[in-house]
Structure formats: C-alpha cells, structure tokens
Design a protein around this motif. Structure first.
Motif, short mmCIF file in Angstrom:
data_model
loop_
_atom_site.label_atom_id
_atom_site.label_comp_id
_atom_site.label_asym_id
_atom_site.label_seq_id
_atom_site.Cartn_x
_atom_site.Cartn_y
_atom_site.Cartn_z
N PRO A 241 0.82 -1.22 0.00
CA PRO A 241 0.00 0.00 0.00
C PRO A 241 0.85 1.26 0.00
O PRO A 241 1.88 1.34 0.66
CB PRO A 241 -0.82 -0.12 1.29
N LEU A 242 0.41 2.26 -0.75
CA LEU A 242 1.02 3.58 -0.79
C LEU A 242 -0.02 4.60 -0.35
O LEU A 242 -1.17 4.25 -0.06
CB LEU A 242 1.54 3.87 -2.20
N GLU A 243 0.35 5.88 -0.29
CA GLU A 243 -0.53 6.85 0.35
C GLU A 243 -1.23 7.80 -0.61
O GLU A 243 -2.43 8.01 -0.53
CB GLU A 243 0.26 7.65 1.40
N HIS A 244 -0.49 8.44 -1.49
CA HIS A 244 -1.10 9.43 -2.36
C HIS A 244 -0.21 9.65 -3.57
O HIS A 244 0.89 9.10 -3.66
CB HIS A 244 -1.33 10.75 -1.62
N PHE A 245 -0.68 10.48 -4.51
CA PHE A 245 0.11 10.76 -5.70
C PHE A 245 -0.13 12.20 -6.17
O PHE A 245 -1.14 12.83 -5.83
CB PHE A 245 -0.20 9.78 -6.83
N THR A 246 0.82 12.69 -6.94
CA THR A 246 0.66 13.97 -7.63
C THR A 246 0.78 13.71 -9.12
O THR A 246 1.43 12.77 -9.57
CB THR A 246 1.73 14.99 -7.20
N LEU A 247 0.12 14.55 -9.89
CA LEU A 247 0.06 14.38 -11.34
C LEU A 247 0.32 15.72 -12.01
O LEU A 247 -0.31 16.72 -11.67
CB LEU A 247 -1.34 13.87 -11.73
N SER A 248 1.27 15.75 -12.93
CA SER A 248 1.56 16.99 -13.66
C SER A 248 1.64 16.68 -15.15
O SER A 248 1.92 15.55 -15.56
CB SER A 248 2.86 17.62 -13.18
N GLY A 264 4.76 6.85 -0.55
CA GLY A 264 4.42 5.93 0.51
C GLY A 264 4.67 6.55 1.86
O GLY A 264 4.98 7.75 1.97
N ASP A 265 4.59 5.75 2.93
CA ASP A 265 4.73 6.29 4.27
C ASP A 265 6.16 6.74 4.57
O ASP A 265 6.39 7.52 5.48
CB ASP A 265 4.26 5.29 5.32
N GLY A 266 7.15 6.27 3.79
CA GLY A 266 8.52 6.70 4.02
C GLY A 266 8.90 7.97 3.29
O GLY A 266 10.00 8.48 3.46
N GLY A 267 8.00 8.46 2.45
CA GLY A 267 8.25 9.70 1.74
C GLY A 267 8.90 9.55 0.39
O GLY A 267 8.81 10.44 -0.45
#
Length: 330
Positions: A241-248, A264-267
């Motif tokens: 599992p990962l946390e979030h994403f950005t899209l450009s 992910g949780d480690g950055g």
C-alpha cells in the motif's frame, strides 16, 4: 438515434471506471453478481501487452447503465503499432449472457471467458474479426488493501484476477489473415453501484507485463480529495500500500506528456513518466452538444493510454503501459 448515442457513451464509461472486490469464491472469479440499482456495472477486463508492441483488450460486462437493465456488453480493442485502432463492441439482452457453474464459463453474446485446468481463455469474435487470449494461469482473485470504495450507500469493489501471466494471443482483424503473438497478460474484475461521475476525480494505472521485471500500480483520487486504493505490486511479492500521488502535465490533449509521483509512508516517491501516446479516449467530449445530456450521470472522463517508464531510487527503470484518467480534461 439519441438512445444509441447515450448507450455508446455509457458503455465506454463502464470501461473507464473499471480496473482492477475483496476475494470471493463464487465462480472462481468469473461469475457476475447483478444488482437492481440503476448505477450497477460489473466488468471483467483482460489485457495483453505483446512483444511486437500491440496492445489488446477484451472486456465482458453486465450493467444497468443506459437503456434497459441487466444487459451484457462485449468490447475489444486492438492497437497495433502504426495502424488504425480496431475497437468493436456488441450489446446483448439479459437472455443473451450467462454464467455456467459447471464449466466456469462466462458467456456474453458470442464472447466468452473460461478459467479451468490451470489456464484462462478469452474469446471475442466481433464485427468480422476475432481475438483470443490464452493465459498460462487460472483466475485467482486477490484484492489489495483499500480496494473497497464507498460513496453514501453505494459501493465500488476491485480485484486483480490475473496479475502476471505469460499470454498467447490469436488475432484476425476484418479481411486480414490470422496471426499469433505472445507477451504478458493481466486481468481484473470490478463491481460498482456508484454513479461514474462520483467515483473518482483521477486514476493512474501502470502495468509492466513483459520484460525482466513485472509489476502493476493503481492509484485513485476521489472527488472528496481522499486517496485509495493506492498500491504497487511486484511479481513474486505482495501488494504494497502507498498513500497518495501527484500528477503533472506538459502540453494538451494528444500532445500531453505526464509525470506521476506516488508516495508511501517513508516519503520516497515512485516516478512515472510517459514516453509515447497510444490512445486518447474522450467519449463525452466527442458528443459535442449532446454531452450536456449525459454529463450529469457519467461525468466527462478522458483517458490517456501511454507507453511509460517507472523510476525508483536505487533500482533500474521499468517499462510498461500507463493510463491516466481524468474527470474532465483539466
């Protein structure tokens, strides 16, 4: 005419809002569970990335979207390098699709999917052509963490049914000769009673299905700004599992170039970069003035299919297929 146009749009949206249910035993993963709700849609999607660069998709669906209810849909897509896409589709009534428990076969019109004896076979004879996908593995439903989405009392469920499998594909396009290709395969199953316009703001999907390292990645951002499911899954391991994403993006429409960072949780981020556009699909946008009639229900989804590369710190890049789906081409 209007009913036909509305159905065509809604049929495409069934594909756009599906990808990948917590595991259930019924029918070894190929048995639909129809709902009486108007927004119900359920799809079994089979994908192949072939060694010559051809992309193949076959999808069998049951849905109440559009005119009527509990109708079945069979659609295929073949994208051969340098050639025009072949994208046939066929709608059938409730009495023209079925699931046979004894043989484990889902039949939708002339199309079928069957998983038995350690193999999975999907066949789609449509519009004078034919696609056959033969996976060297049985359907094995598995649902990564976060694969249930709820909006009010409505629900979306997602499961991967074939994460990594060698694949043999037989193609015969209309008026063409039969040919056989090999590559890597993937399949998934989704079931939803959420109106497509409310399901997601953005999706990112990456599949590396052939080559030395195979993996899949899925990331969804909801209309409320929450993320999930978000995960990556490498062959031989477990979904992570990962946390979030950005899209450009740079450029617009067919000139779009995408960069996705998944955290992910480690950055540390996984970075996806598009390298070649295979297809841009904007079914509601293409309706022109009629778009206002269907947008309140299905939204205005736009999907980009690209060749792409995934980059990770300390590891070699991985090449694969990336889909970016937006609610409106913003």
């Amino acid at each position: 005419m209007l009913r036909k146009v509305l159905f065509q749009v809604l049929m495409v949206v069934v594909l756009l809002t599906t990808l990948a249910l917590p595991g259930r035993a019924a029918g070894a993963g190929l048995e639909p569970a129809p709902s009486p709700l108007d927004n119900y849609g359920e799809s079994f999607t089979f994908i192949g990335d072939l060694e010559d660069g051809t992309f193949v998709l076959v999808q069998l669906s049951v849905t109440n979207l559009g005119p009527g209810s509990r109708h079945g849909i069979c659609r295929a897509s073949v994208l051969k390098p340098g050639q025009r896409a072949w994208t046939p589709q066929k709608k059938v009534g409730e009495k023209e699709w079925s699931y046979d428990v004894t043989s484990g076969t889902l039949q939708v019109g002339t199309c079928s999917a069957r998983s038995a004896g350690g193999f999975t076979r999907v066949e789609a004879p449509l519009d004078g052509g034919r696609v056959v996908l033969e996976y060297a593995a049985p359907v094995q439903p598995r649902s990564p963490e976060g694969s249930d989405v709820e909006v009010g009392s409505a629900r979306y469920r997602h499961e991967v049914t074939l994460a990594f499998s060698p694949l043999r594909v037989t193609l015969q396009l209309p008026k063409g000769a039969e040919e056989t290709r090999v590559g890597g395969g993937y399949a998934d199953h989704t079931r939803s009673t959420i109106a497509p316009a409310k399901l997601a703001k953005r999706w990112v999907r990456f599949r590396a299905l052939r080559g030395g390292e195979r993996m899949v990645l899925l990331a969804r951002e909801g209309q409320d700004g929450e993320f999930g499911p978000v995960y990556e899954w490498e062959e031989g391991g477990n979904p992570h599992p990962l946390e979030h994403f950005t899209l450009s993006r740079e450029g617009a429409k067919e000139r779009s170039v995408w960069k996705v960072e998944v955290f992910g949780d480690g950055g540390a981020a996984l970075v996806l970069r598009s390298t070649q556009l295979l297809q841009r699909n904007a079914p509601v946008e293409d309706l022109g003035m009629l778009a206002g009639l269907v947008r309140p229900v299905v939204g205005s989804p736009v999907t980009y299919l690209h060749r792409a590369v995934l980059e990770r710190a300390g590891k070699p890049p991985v090449a694969g297929l990336m889909e970016v789906t937006l609610e409106g081409d913003q």
